[in-house]
Design a protein around this motif. Structure first.
Motif, PDB file in Angstrom:
ATOM      1  N   PHE A 149       2.937  -7.534  -5.935  1.00 53.89           N
ATOM      2  CA  PHE A 149       2.860  -6.108  -6.246  1.00 53.89           C
ATOM      3  C   PHE A 149       4.159  -5.459  -5.802  1.00 53.89           C
ATOM      4  O   PHE A 149       4.613  -5.648  -4.662  1.00 53.89           O
ATOM      5  CB  PHE A 149       1.659  -5.475  -5.534  1.00 53.89           C
ATOM      6  N   ALA A 150       4.786  -4.695  -6.696  1.00 51.05           N
ATOM      7  CA  ALA A 150       6.108  -4.121  -6.442  1.00 51.05           C
ATOM      8  C   ALA A 150       6.017  -2.807  -5.693  1.00 51.05           C
ATOM      9  O   ALA A 150       6.596  -1.785  -6.104  1.00 51.05           O
ATOM     10  CB  ALA A 150       6.850  -3.936  -7.759  1.00 51.05           C
ATOM     11  N   ALA A 151       5.292  -2.793  -4.584  1.00 46.70           N
ATOM     12  CA  ALA A 151       5.181  -1.587  -3.772  1.00 46.70           C
ATOM     13  C   ALA A 151       4.830  -1.983  -2.347  1.00 46.70           C
ATOM     14  O   ALA A 151       4.211  -3.027  -2.103  1.00 46.70           O
ATOM     15  CB  ALA A 151       4.137  -0.629  -4.339  1.00 46.70           C
ATOM     16  N   VAL A 152       5.225  -1.136  -1.412  1.00 47.64           N
ATOM     17  CA  VAL A 152       4.868  -1.319  -0.012  1.00 47.64           C
ATOM     18  C   VAL A 152       3.540  -0.618   0.250  1.00 47.64           C
ATOM     19  O   VAL A 152       3.354   0.540  -0.131  1.00 47.64           O
ATOM     20  CB  VAL A 152       5.958  -0.764   0.921  1.00 47.64           C
ATOM     21  N   ILE A 153       2.612  -1.323   0.887  1.00 46.10           N
ATOM     22  CA  ILE A 153       1.317  -0.754   1.250  1.00 46.10           C
ATOM     23  C   ILE A 153       1.396  -0.335   2.713  1.00 46.10           C
ATOM     24  O   ILE A 153       1.568  -1.170   3.605  1.00 46.10           O
ATOM     25  CB  ILE A 153       0.183  -1.767   1.036  1.00 46.10           C
ATOM     26  N   MET A 154       1.282   0.947   2.972  1.00 43.65           N
ATOM     27  CA  MET A 154       1.357   1.487   4.331  1.00 43.65           C
ATOM     28  C   MET A 154       0.043   2.192   4.655  1.00 43.65           C
ATOM     29  O   MET A 154      -0.514   2.896   3.817  1.00 43.65           O
ATOM     30  CB  MET A 154       2.524   2.467   4.453  1.00 43.65           C
ATOM     31  N   ARG A 155      -0.432   1.985   5.874  1.00 46.89           N
ATOM     32  CA  ARG A 155      -1.727   2.544   6.287  1.00 46.89           C
ATOM     33  C   ARG A 155      -1.568   3.433   7.507  1.00 46.89           C
ATOM     34  O   ARG A 155      -0.756   3.147   8.388  1.00 46.89           O
ATOM     35  CB  ARG A 155      -2.731   1.429   6.574  1.00 46.89           C
TER      36      ARG A 155
END
Length: 266
Positions: free
Chosen positions: A81-87
């Motif tokens: 997936f071409a995105a950073v997942i930040m929580r």
């Protein structure tokens, strides 16, 4: 590995994030994630917000690899997936960060928390070295809520009386899909009385949609819900009892010891 943490955003204020003025358009409701909707019959219904999704444009290109290396609570796998997942932990939210500067925020349960999470994500990126633009294009795209009307519903009657707005295929999906034109909201109505409201942009649209559909649900309310009678209630008196099975009945049909029909032992 990391010098800037997502928890450090707890000290971020509305002014420090560089957020745009349009963030203040979404004022928080007094009830938070629970909305009160008048039913038109002197009572009220409670809508529980389950999820809220929003988008924002930071106005600056992002280096996703640097963000994944310098921030905690992040995931980045460009092959998948071409995105950073930040929580975030407070408020509990998840952001998808794209290299173009676009951001998708999901997981919050109120517009106030959604805008607050957007400001905190922008503050984290600013600490890493990516200065957001002075105007963040923040828009709430979808609000999902649930409500229980408290009585069973005849879905067949609803789809027969309102074929333009509703569709019901019990072989494919157990709920009735009711599409409103104004506001542009979709309701999933189940026979148990549970309703899922989705597609709304604001909390007010959810309340207005339920207020319009509730009279239809009351019209097709199931009034006589039959239950199976039990022996204790005396409802089995007219049912004849089965005759008792005879012992050795299978052996008295002319069969021999080896299963031959009408033949004795050899």
């Amino acid at each position: 590995m990391s010098t800037t943490t997502a928890s450090a955003a707890g000290s971020a204020s509305a002014d420090a994030s560089g957020g745009g003025a349009n963030l203040s358009l979404h004022t928080p409701s007094l009830a938070g994630s629970v909305l009160e909707c008048p039913d038109g019959y002197g009572g009220s219904l409670l809508i529980r917000i389950q999820n809220m999704s929003a988008t924002a444009d930071l106005g600056v290109r992002l280096d996703l690899k640097q963000i994944a290396l310098r921030c905690r609570n992040t995931e980045f796998n460009p092959r998948r997936f071409a995105a950073v997942i930040m929580r975030l932990r407070e408020p509990r939210a998840t952001a998808l960060l794209f290299s173009s500067g676009r951001m998708v925020i999901t997981g919050t349960k109120s517009s106030h928390n959604c805008s607050l999470a957007t400001k905190k994500f922008a503050y984290i990126l600013e600490r890493v070295g990516f200065q957001p633009a002075g105007f963040i294009d923040f828009k709430i795209q979808n609000v999902v809520g649930t409500v229980d009307v408290g009585f069973p519903i005849r879905l067949e009657g609803v789809v027969y009386a309102h074929p333009t707005f509703s569709s019901y295929e019990p072989e494919l999906f157990p709920g009735l899909i009711y599409r409103l034109v104004q506001p542009r909201v979709v309701l999933l109505i189940f026979v148990s009385g549970k309703v899922v409201i989705t597609g709304a942009k604001t909390e007010e649209q959810m309340v207005e949609a339920l207020r319009k559909v509730y009279p239809v649900l009351v019209e097709f309310r199931k009034v006589n819900v039959a239950s199976l009678p039990t022996a204790d209630e005396g409802g089995m008196e007219g049912v004849p009892a089965l005759p008792p099975m005879e012992s050795g009945g299978a052996a008295g049909k002319g069969k021999g010891s080896r299963g031959g029909k009408g033949k004795g032992k050899r």
